[in-house]
Motif scaffolding. Structure first.
Motif, PDB file in Angstrom:
ATOM      1  N   THR A  30     -43.347  -1.702 -14.735  1.00  0.00           N
ATOM      2  CA  THR A  30     -44.678  -1.274 -15.160  1.00  0.00           C
ATOM      3  C   THR A  30     -44.575  -0.665 -16.544  1.00  0.00           C
ATOM      4  O   THR A  30     -43.836   0.304 -16.755  1.00  0.00           O
ATOM      5  CB  THR A  30     -45.244  -0.230 -14.181  1.00  0.00           C
ATOM      6  OG1 THR A  30     -45.215  -0.779 -12.861  1.00  0.00           O
ATOM      7  CG2 THR A  30     -46.672   0.129 -14.548  1.00  0.00           C
ATOM      8  N   TYR A  31     -45.312  -1.237 -17.498  1.00  0.00           N
ATOM      9  CA  TYR A  31     -45.300  -0.732 -18.867  1.00  0.00           C
ATOM     10  C   TYR A  31     -46.370   0.348 -18.995  1.00  0.00           C
ATOM     11  O   TYR A  31     -47.556   0.046 -19.091  1.00  0.00           O
ATOM     12  CB  TYR A  31     -45.551  -1.862 -19.864  1.00  0.00           C
ATOM     13  CG  TYR A  31     -44.463  -2.913 -19.873  1.00  0.00           C
ATOM     14  CD1 TYR A  31     -43.322  -2.748 -20.644  1.00  0.00           C
ATOM     15  CD2 TYR A  31     -44.558  -4.064 -19.090  1.00  0.00           C
ATOM     16  CE1 TYR A  31     -42.312  -3.706 -20.650  1.00  0.00           C
ATOM     17  CE2 TYR A  31     -43.557  -5.021 -19.083  1.00  0.00           C
ATOM     18  CZ  TYR A  31     -42.433  -4.831 -19.874  1.00  0.00           C
ATOM     19  OH  TYR A  31     -41.436  -5.774 -19.881  1.00  0.00           O
ATOM     20  N   VAL A  32     -45.929   1.611 -18.992  1.00  0.00           N
ATOM     21  CA  VAL A  32     -46.855   2.737 -19.057  1.00  0.00           C
ATOM     22  C   VAL A  32     -46.969   3.205 -20.499  1.00  0.00           C
ATOM     23  O   VAL A  32     -45.957   3.535 -21.135  1.00  0.00           O
ATOM     24  CB  VAL A  32     -46.378   3.897 -18.158  1.00  0.00           C
ATOM     25  CG1 VAL A  32     -47.376   5.046 -18.198  1.00  0.00           C
ATOM     26  CG2 VAL A  32     -46.181   3.407 -16.725  1.00  0.00           C
ATOM     27  N   ASP A  33     -48.198   3.234 -21.016  1.00  0.00           N
ATOM     28  CA  ASP A  33     -48.430   3.694 -22.377  1.00  0.00           C
ATOM     29  C   ASP A  33     -47.990   5.150 -22.528  1.00  0.00           C
ATOM     30  O   ASP A  33     -48.079   5.947 -21.600  1.00  0.00           O
ATOM     31  CB  ASP A  33     -49.915   3.563 -22.716  1.00  0.00           C
ATOM     32  CG  ASP A  33     -50.178   3.759 -24.201  1.00  0.00           C
ATOM     33  OD1 ASP A  33     -50.224   4.929 -24.630  1.00  0.00           O
ATOM     34  OD2 ASP A  33     -50.356   2.765 -24.916  1.00  0.00           O
ATOM     35  N   GLU A  34     -47.499   5.489 -23.724  1.00  0.00           N
ATOM     36  CA  GLU A  34     -47.010   6.850 -23.946  1.00  0.00           C
ATOM     37  C   GLU A  34     -48.105   7.894 -23.740  1.00  0.00           C
ATOM     38  O   GLU A  34     -47.818   9.046 -23.404  1.00  0.00           O
ATOM     39  CB  GLU A  34     -46.433   6.981 -25.356  1.00  0.00           C
ATOM     40  CG  GLU A  34     -47.428   6.742 -26.481  1.00  0.00           C
ATOM     41  CD  GLU A  34     -46.806   6.992 -27.843  1.00  0.00           C
ATOM     42  OE1 GLU A  34     -45.953   7.897 -27.951  1.00  0.00           O
ATOM     43  OE2 GLU A  34     -47.186   6.287 -28.806  1.00  0.00           O
ATOM     44  N   THR A  35     -49.368   7.510 -23.911  1.00  0.00           N
ATOM     45  CA  THR A  35     -50.461   8.468 -23.691  1.00  0.00           C
ATOM     46  C   THR A  35     -50.697   8.737 -22.210  1.00  0.00           C
ATOM     47  O   THR A  35     -51.346   9.726 -21.859  1.00  0.00           O
ATOM     48  CB  THR A  35     -51.753   7.948 -24.332  1.00  0.00           C
ATOM     49  OG1 THR A  35     -52.079   6.668 -23.755  1.00  0.00           O
ATOM     50  CG2 THR A  35     -51.585   7.781 -25.836  1.00  0.00           C
ATOM     51  N   ASP A  36     -50.189   7.869 -21.337  1.00  0.00           N
ATOM     52  CA  ASP A  36     -50.408   8.015 -19.892  1.00  0.00           C
ATOM     53  C   ASP A  36     -49.181   8.510 -19.135  1.00  0.00           C
ATOM     54  O   ASP A  36     -49.296   8.914 -17.981  1.00  0.00           O
ATOM     55  CB  ASP A  36     -50.835   6.667 -19.284  1.00  0.00           C
ATOM     56  CG  ASP A  36     -52.169   6.191 -19.817  1.00  0.00           C
ATOM     57  OD1 ASP A  36     -52.986   7.052 -20.183  1.00  0.00           O
ATOM     58  OD2 ASP A  36     -52.389   4.971 -19.854  1.00  0.00           O
ATOM     59  N   ILE A  37     -48.000   8.462 -19.776  1.00  0.00           N
ATOM     60  CA  ILE A  37     -46.765   8.699 -19.041  1.00  0.00           C
ATOM     61  C   ILE A  37     -46.715  10.107 -18.455  1.00  0.00           C
ATOM     62  O   ILE A  37     -46.063  10.350 -17.429  1.00  0.00           O
ATOM     63  CB  ILE A  37     -45.537   8.436 -19.948  1.00  0.00           C
ATOM     64  CG1 ILE A  37     -44.243   8.388 -19.114  1.00  0.00           C
ATOM     65  CG2 ILE A  37     -45.444   9.470 -21.047  1.00  0.00           C
ATOM     66  CD1 ILE A  37     -44.199   7.301 -18.095  1.00  0.00           C
TER      67      ILE A  37
END
Length: 395
Positions: free
Chosen positions: A248-255
């Motif tokens: 799952t590629y989680v955006d840095e703003t959501d991690i």
């Protein structure tokens, strides 16, 4: 003529009055198209991400060989199912078999040598021991006779010399026997070790499947020569299709909202109406940069049941459930507006009475938002409306 002029003047007066009333006196009104009630309900905080299906570590095995030679037999092709321990390829082993035969013959010769040593040296040692014992008795007798002057000093010296020679010969043979035994046994061990080495090399010519799975790649065909060097030559790749995971590629703003153990829903393009479920098992600390966007990988294990439908490299559309609240006051997202930096809603009290209220909201879900203050359970809010245009905006 006067009548016509009077009619025209009256029309101008009426139209002008209408314009003045509409644009300068009357207040513009809001037109409500759709409404919804504020109510108690459940809400989930969702992060929408993308991902990809990948084999787990150990699910994909590239099978190579350390043997050099011609590929005699390739027993599988791409798409074939294999079982752990199944023979899948054979490499020409004639040279290795010949070396094994030679080593076996050398072992037999070395064992015969050891047997010969064991057969001859004990007899030679016994003879030398008998000579030593006789020489000792003779020497002792000559010394005793010399005490009574029944023999000469020369005879005693000769007996002593024979005794010492017999003793030295016995010691030499005993030491030589031990040395020859060590040499013969060491020779057998050395040849046996070389034989085991050749037998190990022989096993390299038989390629077996290390896991249950499906053949996903075959890189060598029958008749081709394999040269094994510093790097093991890859022959066949076997994949266990039941051992999959989702990256799952989680955006840095959501991690910051993502935690191990959170529930995940996802679907793939080939099954757009079927949702698969899992949980976040790992979050890799190393960032991944794609198209100048920083992502972090969150790993979700795929169940064996779901793996029957999914394939490696499939793109996934993921919803991570990072929060869930039940029996709270909620309103549709469409009812919440942003005006002058504030969250507001238009409460419909009566068909013609509309009141703008400020809201304080909490968790925002896919369709509904948590309401902390501003409206009450049962209030009706406008979800779709047409705002009036002010006279200044018309100008």
């Amino acid at each position: 003529m006067k009548k016509i002029l009077a009619v025209i003047a009256a029309m101008i007066l009426i139209f002008g009055s209408f314009i003045i009333y509409k644009y300068f006196i009357s207040k513009p009104s809001i037109e409500i198209l759709e409404t919804a009630e504020v109510k108690k309900g459940n809400i989930r905080g969702i992060l929408v991400e993308t991902g990809i299906i990948k084999p787990q570590v150990g699910a994909e095995v590239k099978i190579g060989t350390r043997a050099t030679g011609t590929l005699d037999k390739m027993k599988v092709k791409i798409g074939d199912g294999v079982k752990k321990g199944q023979l899948i390829a054979l490499i020409d082993d004639r040279e290795i078999r010949k070396a094994i035969e030679q080593q076996k013959a050398s072992v037999v010769a070395a064992e015969n040598t050891l047997s010969q040593i064991d057969l001859t040296y004990p007899e030679r040692v016994r003879e030398a021991k008998a000579n030593f014992e006789y020489a000792k008795i003779n020497y002792d007798r000559e010394e005793e006779l010399l005490k009574h002057e029944y023999t000469t000093k020369d005879a005693v010296d000769r007996a002593k010399s024979q005794f010492e020679a017999a003793e030295a010969n016995l010691n030499r043979l005993q030491n030589e026997y031990k040395t020859q035994l060590k040499i013969a046994r060491a020779n057998i061990e050395d040849i046996t070790a070389r034989l085991r080495q050749e037998e190990t090399r022989l096993t390299y010519t038989r390629i077996y499947a290390p896991i249950d799975g499906v053949v996903s790649d075959v890189t060598v065909q029958e008749g081709e020569t394999i040269v094994a060097g510093l790097q093991v030559a890859n022959l066949v790749t076997v994949l266990d299709p039941t051992l999959l995971e989702m990256w799952t590629y989680v955006d840095e703003t959501d991690i910051g909202k993502v935690k191990i153990g959170q529930q995940v829903e996802y679907y793939v393009d080939t099954f757009p109406d079927k949702f698969f479920h899992g949980r976040i098992e790992k979050i890799y600390p190393q960032p991944l940069i794609k198209e100048n966007i920083v992502y972090y990988l969150a790993i979700v294990d795929v169940s064996k049941e779901d793996a029957g439908l999914l394939r490696p490299e499939m793109t996934t559309h993921i919803r991570i459930i990072f929060d869930e609240r039940k029996d709270i006051l909620i309103a549709p997202n469409a009812a919440i507006k942003y005006e002058a930096g504030k969250q507001v809603a238009y409460k419909v009290a009566e068909p013609k009475k509309i009141q703008k209220v400020e809201l304080i909201t909490g968790l925002r879900g896919e369709d509904y938002t948590e309401i902390l203050s501003g409206v009450n359970d049962g209030d009706v809010l406008a979800t779709k409306l047409i705002m009036p245009v002010s006279p200044k905006s018309r100008d």
